[in-house]
Design an enzyme around this catalytic site. Structure first.
Site, mmCIF file in Angstrom:
data_model
loop_
_atom_site.group_PDB
_atom_site.id
_atom_site.type_symbol
_atom_site.label_atom_id
_atom_site.label_comp_id
_atom_site.label_asym_id
_atom_site.label_seq_id
_atom_site.Cartn_x
_atom_site.Cartn_y
_atom_site.Cartn_z
ATOM 1 N N SER A 15 0.693 -1.224 0.085
ATOM 2 C CA SER A 15 0.075 -0.006 -0.027
ATOM 3 C C SER A 15 0.916 1.297 0.091
ATOM 4 O O SER A 15 1.710 1.681 0.992
ATOM 5 C CB SER A 15 -0.869 -0.129 1.384
ATOM 6 O OG SER A 15 -1.515 1.275 1.421
ATOM 7 N N HIS A 40 -1.585 -1.295 -4.080
ATOM 8 C CA HIS A 40 -2.730 -1.013 -3.137
ATOM 9 C C HIS A 40 -2.699 0.693 -3.223
ATOM 10 O O HIS A 40 -1.813 1.191 -2.661
ATOM 11 C CB HIS A 40 -2.933 -1.673 -2.013
ATOM 12 C CG HIS A 40 -4.185 -1.433 -1.545
ATOM 13 N ND1 HIS A 40 -5.278 -2.282 -1.551
ATOM 14 C CD2 HIS A 40 -4.454 -0.701 -0.260
ATOM 15 C CE1 HIS A 40 -6.219 -1.942 -0.676
ATOM 16 N NE2 HIS A 40 -5.871 -0.821 0.190
ATOM 17 N N ASP A 42 -4.569 3.659 -1.500
ATOM 18 C CA ASP A 42 -5.826 4.006 -0.381
ATOM 19 C C ASP A 42 -6.197 5.411 -0.700
ATOM 20 O O ASP A 42 -5.534 6.313 -0.129
ATOM 21 C CB ASP A 42 -5.203 4.105 0.704
ATOM 22 C CG ASP A 42 -5.109 2.525 1.445
ATOM 23 O OD1 ASP A 42 -6.091 1.760 1.282
ATOM 24 O OD2 ASP A 42 -3.955 1.842 1.775
ATOM 25 N N MET A 44 -8.860 8.397 0.587
ATOM 26 C CA MET A 44 -9.648 8.863 1.757
ATOM 27 C C MET A 44 -9.882 10.394 1.481
ATOM 28 O O MET A 44 -9.242 11.209 1.062
ATOM 29 C CB MET A 44 -8.588 8.961 3.084
ATOM 30 C CG MET A 44 -8.146 7.435 3.355
ATOM 31 S SD MET A 44 -7.025 7.492 4.790
ATOM 32 C CE MET A 44 -6.070 5.983 4.580
ATOM 33 N N HIS A 76 -8.651 1.379 -3.443
ATOM 34 C CA HIS A 76 -9.452 1.212 -2.285
ATOM 35 C C HIS A 76 -10.019 2.456 -2.035
ATOM 36 O O HIS A 76 -9.350 3.485 -1.398
ATOM 37 C CB HIS A 76 -8.518 0.882 -1.073
ATOM 38 C CG HIS A 76 -9.309 0.423 -0.014
ATOM 39 N ND1 HIS A 76 -8.726 0.236 1.224
ATOM 40 C CD2 HIS A 76 -10.551 0.504 0.309
ATOM 41 C CE1 HIS A 76 -9.522 0.073 2.350
ATOM 42 N NE2 HIS A 76 -10.906 0.200 1.900
ATOM 43 N N MET A 78 -12.006 4.756 0.247
ATOM 44 C CA MET A 78 -12.749 5.335 1.368
ATOM 45 C C MET A 78 -13.199 6.379 1.289
ATOM 46 O O MET A 78 -12.667 7.629 1.883
ATOM 47 C CB MET A 78 -11.531 4.979 2.550
ATOM 48 C CG MET A 78 -11.034 3.644 2.891
ATOM 49 S SD MET A 78 -9.534 3.656 3.876
ATOM 50 C CE MET A 78 -8.308 3.572 2.371
ATOM 51 N N MET A 149 -11.845 -5.468 5.978
ATOM 52 C CA MET A 149 -10.723 -4.680 6.532
ATOM 53 C C MET A 149 -10.544 -5.313 7.981
ATOM 54 O O MET A 149 -11.595 -5.801 8.593
ATOM 55 C CB MET A 149 -11.551 -3.226 7.302
ATOM 56 C CG MET A 149 -11.675 -2.247 5.656
ATOM 57 S SD MET A 149 -10.150 -1.670 4.913
ATOM 58 C CE MET A 149 -9.421 -1.111 6.170
ATOM 59 N N ASP A 184 -7.093 -6.221 4.839
ATOM 60 C CA ASP A 184 -6.225 -4.875 4.701
ATOM 61 C C ASP A 184 -6.256 -4.624 6.161
ATOM 62 O O ASP A 184 -7.258 -4.126 6.769
ATOM 63 C CB ASP A 184 -7.018 -3.869 3.920
ATOM 64 C CG ASP A 184 -6.372 -2.659 3.535
ATOM 65 O OD1 ASP A 184 -5.401 -2.431 4.170
ATOM 66 O OD2 ASP A 184 -7.045 -1.635 2.881
ATOM 67 N N GLY A 185 -4.897 -4.302 6.683
ATOM 68 C CA GLY A 185 -4.822 -3.575 7.901
ATOM 69 C C GLY A 185 -4.010 -4.631 8.875
ATOM 70 O O GLY A 185 -4.498 -5.527 9.197
#
Ligand code: DX5
Ligand code: ZN
Length: 229
Positions: A15, A40, A42, A44, A76, A78, A149, A184-185
């Site tokens: 990521s 990946h 992310d 947001m 991804h 968010m 998640m 993920d996470g």
């Protein structure tokens, strides 16, 4: 555009959220050279999750480099009402777009929009969302990937919630084998073997890869730990 068949393989997906942004291209090159093929991204929006990260500009900045290496850009989202952003991320070079079930009142529509934009469609679920939410969109034939998640979305470098192992196993059981299962996470050397055993075939790793002194070596080690066979 990279072939979505990559998704049926087993991959650690670095990521870029955890990368050094002053030398993003070089950091991505390190993991591509080490064999990473799913990158990946992310996104947001400061609304669905408190932080703001980056938008389609980051995808278009990396698209050529990743695609030339045969890599897949795994976006991804968010963001609230993700269906409004699909076209822009597809145009920027996304290969797959994952939307949160909690972020839209129109999940089927959003996934269909992702497919119509020429991308693979994913649904992400937060730790408190019942796993069964993926069942109907999977049965309706609009799903390529489910993202479980294993932390609350919004921040890197959090601790994996142990109940995630059970959730992954339940998701793997309820989804047809051709649907990819991503986690993920909090995925790192200590947790990667167990999430892989629970059935995840795509392991997102941010800090475990990019906070390491050698991200390429960290990527390879994590892959070997997750799938020793
Ligand atoms: C969290 C993001 C993750 C994050 C993972 O909201 O969706 O992809 O980058 O970071 P690590 O691997 O450090 O937990
Ligand atoms: Zn993510």
């Amino acid at each position: 555009m990279t072939d979505g068949r990559l998704l049926s393989g087993r991959h650690v997906a670095p990521s870029i959220l955890a990368a050094d942004f002053s030398r993003l291209g070089a950091q991505v090159q390190e993991v591509l050279a080490a064999g990473a093929r799913v990158i990946h991204v992310d996104v947001m929006d400061g609304h669905f999750v408190p932080p703001i990260s980056f938008g389609p500009v980051a995808v278009s900045a990396l698209a050529q480099q990743i695609h030339e290496a045969g890599g897949y850009i795994d976006v991804h989202l968010m963001v609230s009402q993700p269906e409004r952003q699909v076209t822009e991320f597809a145009a920027a070079g996304a290969d797959g777009i994952t939307v949160h079930a909690e972020a839209t009142a129109h999940l089927h529509y959003a996934l269909q929009a992702v497919r119509e934009a020429g991308c693979r469609a994913g649904v992400a679920i937060c730790p408190a969302t019942p796993v069964e939410v993926v069942a109907d969109v999977a049965a309706a034939g609009v799903l390529d990937l489910a993202l479980c998640m294993s932390v609350n979305p919004g921040w890197g470098n959090q601790k994996l919630i142990p109940h995630s192992y059970t959730r992954l196993a339940r998701l793997r059981q309820l989804l047809a084998p051709e649907i990819a299962l991503e986690v993920d996470g909090g995925v790192h050397a200590q947790t990667a073997p167990a999430v892989a055993r629970a059935g995840a075939n795509l392991l997102v790793a941010g800090s475990a890869v990019f906070s390491a002194a050698d991200p390429g070596a960290a990527f390879r080690e994590l892959t070997a730990l997750a799938w020793p066979d």
